[in-house]
Motif scaffolding. Sequence first.
Motif, short mmCIF file in Angstrom:
data_model
loop_
_atom_site.label_atom_id
_atom_site.label_comp_id
_atom_site.label_asym_id
_atom_site.label_seq_id
_atom_site.Cartn_x
_atom_site.Cartn_y
_atom_site.Cartn_z
N ASP A 36 88.56 78.38 38.18
CA ASP A 36 88.34 79.51 36.88
C ASP A 36 87.26 78.70 36.00
O ASP A 36 87.58 79.10 34.62
N TYR A 59 92.92 82.90 27.16
CA TYR A 59 92.99 82.71 28.50
C TYR A 59 94.06 81.85 29.10
O TYR A 59 94.97 81.92 29.68
N LYS A 73 97.69 82.36 30.63
CA LYS A 73 97.99 81.72 32.02
C LYS A 73 99.23 80.79 31.93
O LYS A 73 100.26 80.95 32.68
N ALA A 90 93.26 84.05 42.34
CA ALA A 90 91.91 84.38 41.55
C ALA A 90 91.82 85.92 40.94
O ALA A 90 91.26 85.91 40.13
N ASP A 111 94.07 85.60 38.11
CA ASP A 111 93.44 84.81 36.81
C ASP A 111 92.12 85.95 36.53
O ASP A 111 91.96 86.00 35.16
N ALA A 112 91.54 86.68 37.16
CA ALA A 112 90.46 87.49 36.80
C ALA A 112 90.97 88.51 35.86
O ALA A 112 90.33 88.90 34.86
N SER A 162 91.60 86.71 32.44
CA SER A 162 90.57 86.51 32.09
C SER A 162 89.88 87.87 31.27
O SER A 162 89.46 87.73 30.16
N ASN A 212 85.51 81.53 30.16
CA ASN A 212 86.37 81.67 31.51
C ASN A 212 85.14 81.99 32.64
O ASN A 212 85.50 81.98 33.76
N HIS A 213 83.85 82.01 32.11
CA HIS A 213 82.85 82.25 33.10
C HIS A 213 82.01 81.01 33.32
O HIS A 213 81.24 81.23 34.20
#
Length: 613
Positions: free
Chosen positions: A289, A457, A461, A548, A551-552, A555, A591-592
């Motif tokens: 991530d 973010y 988490k 993932a 997390d997306a 995000s 995040n990206h």
Amino acid sequence: MNSHAPKIRPDGRPVIRQLDEATANRIAAGEVVERPASAVKELVENALDAGATRIEIAIQDGGKRLIRVTDDGCGMVPDDLPLALSRHATSKIDGTDLLAITSFGFRGEALPSLGAVGRLTITSRTRGGEGASIAVTGGRLDPLRPAAANCGTVVELRDLFFATPARLKFLRTDRAETQAVADTVRRLAMAEPYVGFSLTADGREIFRADAEQGELFGALTTRLTRLMGTDFIDNALPMDAERDGITLTGYAALPTYSRGAAVAQHLYVNGRPVRDKLLTGALRAGYMDVLAAGRHPAAVLFLECDPQMVDVNVHPAKAEVRFRDPQSARGLVVGSLRHAMAGAGHRASSTVGDATLQAVQVEPGPEPVAENRSDPRPAWQADRPSAAAVRAALDLQMPGFAETPSARFDPVVAYAPMEDAPLGAARAQIHENYIIAQTPDGLVIVDQHAAHERLVYERLKAQAQAAGIPAQALLIPEIVELSPADADRILSIAADLAALGLVVEPFGPGAVALREVPAMLARLDGRALIRDILDDLADQGASDRLQARIDAVLSSMACHGSVRSGRRMGADEMNALLREMERTPKSGQCNHGRPTWVKLQLSDIERLFGRRD
């Protein structure tokens, strides 16, 4: 009729024939020697096994016409030379335990395979012994003869694949094959800092790495600095971790120091360079991530363990390995990478600032005028106005000078001491999105939206990890039909999936029932997700796909809940954001995977304005 077709009996059954030794060696060569780089790898590894401290490689025409490897290892006595050219003859193992392998080579296939497809000559001498030479051409062995030689071994391979000319058609250009050889030598040199390497192509030295001195980690760092570049070491995190008898050392680069392809990933198991799906998958998961789409991490990682814990006898090229406990090895890599990046906090790669400076366009000045020696200033300042002219211009109050600036500067009463604040003290906000902070040795530009997005973010988490992922029961369980093997495979990780909010249960032979899904994934296609997870399990032995997806979502929530571009921030808010960035793991990138801040050194800024040479 095709003379190469298998012989058929009158009743239609094919005849089983024993292949001759030359044919068997050519078949073995197809597995071991794919291209000149493969031959170089086998010969250099033999030299390393012989205890060489200096290895010289010379090639011609990309290795197609000549490959010569010279080493100063222990050498061989004359009686050993014919034996070395017979199949499955080796000094590395005795055959009693195929897991107790501590050397590069152990199959005894490389030299006879090379002799079967090329013209191979070996000249060797032990310390205090007599030198001897032997040659083999297309599998035909010539008599042993005495030779003058230094201590060590010289292996010379000419006309590779002359005995199997069809293989030559599958080789690439000389330049491409030379590059492949150089990459192979470079990869081997990374793990052997106390050994000197040189590579000469068509009479020109294209690679050289002298033996390093000092303790192991220091020597390794110096070798990697020479081979990977100073930028890599300056922007990499040292790795040193251990779990269940496996040790991980090396360097992993910061996420903002990424590459467009997986060309800077080097993985070693007990000193052997490998291309293993388990380890490359673990490397990807460790950066899951923090990398931008299409970017690849850079890392040089060394895993060391008892030879009994890993099987290197998986593929003839020995590029793949199989761990006795693959999940332990994978967990060590993933956990160590995430821990190292969390420890790096707000740190971002120095190359981001360098790229920013390169993007600065300096307007060209007027054409130089004739030199006026009455002007006491240096010649490079001759076209600049004098101090008196600047004061006169300011006194004129030129139109537009007092117009509203595009940047907003608010008075700040108290600043945090800059020596205790790596990101400095906020001085201004420009274009309602970029915070300008002053540090003792330069300035920092922060993208307020990207930075706050990472902060939110990481907070989300942490909350999800502490409280668990809430699950939502399906009104009607979704039945997913699978093969019995796939059903068993998905149920073997049911506990891990349940911790992420995905509850699967057995539903007869070859099927599972999906009863609960993560509440935040309202429109989840459970059947497709389970099949994707199964694909990951088959390919890598593990899957981070569900994590993932979660997390997306987190995000996306962070993106919408963070400080927006265009919002004016007060001085206290800006400084609070900087301080939180310094405390938050991975805040150096959003995040990206994009950098959240850029630092410009004062010396570089002064150089832009000609204030420093």
